[in-house]
Scaffold this motif. Structure first.
Motif, PDB file in Angstrom:
ATOM      1  N   SER A   1      31.851 -38.508  32.474  1.00 29.64           N
ATOM      2  CA  SER A   1      31.044 -37.456  33.088  1.00 29.64           C
ATOM      3  C   SER A   1      29.699 -37.313  32.373  1.00 29.64           C
ATOM      4  O   SER A   1      28.653 -37.152  33.015  1.00 29.64           O
ATOM      5  N   PHE A   2      29.726 -37.371  31.046  1.00 27.15           N
ATOM      6  CA  PHE A   2      28.486 -37.276  30.261  1.00 27.15           C
ATOM      7  C   PHE A   2      27.547 -38.437  30.598  1.00 27.15           C
ATOM      8  O   PHE A   2      26.339 -38.238  30.801  1.00 27.15           O
ATOM      9  N   ARG A   3      28.102 -39.646  30.651  1.00 30.31           N
ATOM     10  CA  ARG A   3      27.277 -40.825  30.975  1.00 30.31           C
ATOM     11  C   ARG A   3      26.687 -40.700  32.381  1.00 30.31           C
ATOM     12  O   ARG A   3      25.513 -41.042  32.603  1.00 30.31           O
ATOM     13  N   LYS A   4      27.497 -40.212  33.317  1.00 29.53           N
ATOM     14  CA  LYS A   4      27.031 -40.051  34.695  1.00 29.53           C
ATOM     15  C   LYS A   4      25.871 -39.068  34.748  1.00 29.53           C
ATOM     16  O   LYS A   4      24.841 -39.322  35.383  1.00 29.53           O
ATOM     17  N   GLY A   5      26.023 -37.924  34.058  1.00 30.49           N
ATOM     18  CA  GLY A   5      24.964 -36.917  34.041  1.00 30.49           C
ATOM     19  C   GLY A   5      23.699 -37.414  33.384  1.00 30.49           C
ATOM     20  O   GLY A   5      22.589 -37.203  33.898  1.00 30.49           O
ATOM     21  N   SER A   6      23.828 -38.080  32.241  1.00 27.07           N
ATOM     22  CA  SER A   6      22.639 -38.565  31.531  1.00 27.07           C
ATOM     23  C   SER A   6      21.956 -39.693  32.292  1.00 27.07           C
ATOM     24  O   SER A   6      20.731 -39.848  32.225  1.00 27.07           O
ATOM     25  N   ASP A   7      22.742 -40.486  33.039  1.00 27.86           N
ATOM     26  CA  ASP A   7      22.138 -41.520  33.900  1.00 27.86           C
ATOM     27  C   ASP A   7      21.310 -40.872  35.007  1.00 27.86           C
ATOM     28  O   ASP A   7      20.155 -41.265  35.262  1.00 27.86           O
ATOM     29  N   PHE A   8      21.890 -39.874  35.676  1.00 26.08           N
ATOM     30  CA  PHE A   8      21.137 -39.144  36.701  1.00 26.08           C
ATOM     31  C   PHE A   8      19.846 -38.576  36.087  1.00 26.08           C
ATOM     32  O   PHE A   8      18.774 -38.643  36.692  1.00 26.08           O
ATOM     33  N   ASP A   9      19.983 -38.020  34.908  1.00 26.23           N
ATOM     34  CA  ASP A   9      18.857 -37.404  34.204  1.00 26.23           C
ATOM     35  C   ASP A   9      17.747 -38.428  33.965  1.00 26.23           C
ATOM     36  O   ASP A   9      16.565 -38.181  34.250  1.00 26.23           O
ATOM     37  N   SER A  10      18.109 -39.595  33.466  1.00 24.97           N
ATOM     38  CA  SER A  10      17.107 -40.619  33.155  1.00 24.97           C
ATOM     39  C   SER A  10      16.476 -41.218  34.404  1.00 24.97           C
ATOM     40  O   SER A  10      15.345 -41.703  34.370  1.00 24.97           O
ATOM     41  N   TRP A  11      17.211 -41.149  35.533  1.00 19.83           N
ATOM     42  CA  TRP A  11      16.672 -41.668  36.802  1.00 19.83           C
ATOM     43  C   TRP A  11      15.825 -40.633  37.532  1.00 19.83           C
ATOM     44  O   TRP A  11      15.271 -40.908  38.592  1.00 19.83           O
ATOM     45  N   GLY A  12      15.751 -39.418  37.014  1.00 21.25           N
ATOM     46  CA  GLY A  12      14.974 -38.370  37.661  1.00 21.25           C
ATOM     47  C   GLY A  12      15.715 -37.647  38.769  1.00 21.25           C
ATOM     48  O   GLY A  12      15.117 -36.864  39.522  1.00 21.25           O
ATOM     49  N   GLN A  13      17.041 -37.855  38.880  1.00 24.97           N
ATOM     50  CA  GLN A  13      17.846 -37.148  39.884  1.00 24.97           C
ATOM     51  C   GLN A  13      18.340 -35.842  39.248  1.00 24.97           C
ATOM     52  O   GLN A  13      19.485 -35.720  38.817  1.00 24.97           O
TER      53      GLN A  13
END
Length: 302
Positions: free
Chosen positions: A14-26
């Motif tokens: 879940s943390f990786r998913k959130g931080s990925d969204f964050d880095s992609w600007g989503q």
């Protein structure tokens, strides 16, 4: 693999998913994922019967939840001077992965969230023998500190697309003056009760007058009106804090159906908990003329 290791693995994903969204600007998706993870960790911390984690490990989980909320707040308020950066948040990944063996000093000077239980709608039913039994003695207390809501900004406008702002004006309750830390959770559900949007929470209301609690806040619905499926509804769950039992309880709820979406003021009925997201078994909260008062604004870019 043990249950506790499965839980940690789920948190890490879940943390990786959130931080990925964050880095992609989503940002909307990132905020949603961060808040879900923070709540899962808070639930583990506040479960008194849980023996999976030591008190020190629970303290670290609480600090991680605080950091997740701080990052969510930074994404929601671009003008914030207290910005919690993504690069800082990523330092927590190793701690989450190794929470059972982590024995170093926590990298940020933060405190765990207050030890209040936040129960799902209906969970408090077995505990809640009298909705008003503990409110009177604490009605004069100052509002406890709480995160200033999790309201999201309006979506970008697009030609031919309609956006909806719902202003929550006030709610009418017979015991309005006795409710501590009152706030409203706003969610958009499909006909089966499944979330269509990130769940949002208003700040705690600070103005009470007679039988009314005034909110006066705008909630930006995070989906184009044209893309709301048939049978969907916007739910408003009124919640307040019970100091003797140390949990946040859902007192009542209301909902707005698709055929009620139109610009202008609107008054909707309040229903007894537990929240029925499928709208199959509805019971009015009271026969008195007390309602949730809203004002809707439709935005269309031609």
């Amino acid at each position: 693999m043990s249950d506790v290791h499965k839980t940690i693995q789920k948190w890490h994903a879940s943390f990786r998913k959130g931080s990925d969204f964050d880095s992609w600007g989503q940002l909307v998706e990132a905020i949603d994922e961060y808040q879900i993870l923070a709540r899962q960790m808070q639930k583990e911390i506040h479960t008194t019967s849980s023996t999976d984690f030591t008190e020190e490990q629970k303290k670290n989980l609480g600090k991680i939840a605080t950091c997740l909320e701080m990052r969510s707040a930074s994404l929601q308020c671009t003008q914030s001077k207290e910005e919690f950066k993504l690069e800082d948040l990523k330092k927590l990944e190793t701690i989450i992965e190794n929470i059972l063996t982590y024995n170093k000093e926590f990298p940020f000077d933060v405190q765990p969230v207050p030890s209040r239980k936040i129960l799902a709608p209906g969970e408090e039913e077995d505990l809640d023998l009298d909705d008003e039994e503990d409110a009177g003695a604490c009605a004069s207390e100052a509002y406890a500190s709480r995160a200033p809501g999790t309201l999201l900004p309006r979506l970008p406008s697009e030609p031919g697309i309609t956006l909806l702002t719902v202003r929550i004006e006030k709610i009418g309750l017979k015991d309005a003056g006795q409710c501590i830390d009152p706030y409203i959770t706003v969610s958009v559900k499909d006909v089966n009760g499944v979330d269509l949007n990130p769940v949002q929470e208003t700040p705690v209301a600070t103005r009470k007058e007679d039988n009314y609690i005034h909110f006066c806040v705008d909630v930006e619905i995070q989906r184009h009106v044209e893309k709301l499926p048939k049978g969907a509804a916007i739910f408003f769950e009124f919640k307040h804090y019970k100091p003797k039992k140390k949990f946040t309880s859902t007192k009542c709820y209301a909902f707005l159906e698709m055929d009620e979406i139109k610009s202008g003021p609107l008054v909707i009925e309040l229903y007894k908990k537990p929240t029925d997201f499928k709208r199959k078994k509805l019971q009015l909260l009271t026969k008195k003329p007390l309602f949730l008062h809203l004002h809707q604004t439709l935005h269309k870019d031609s």
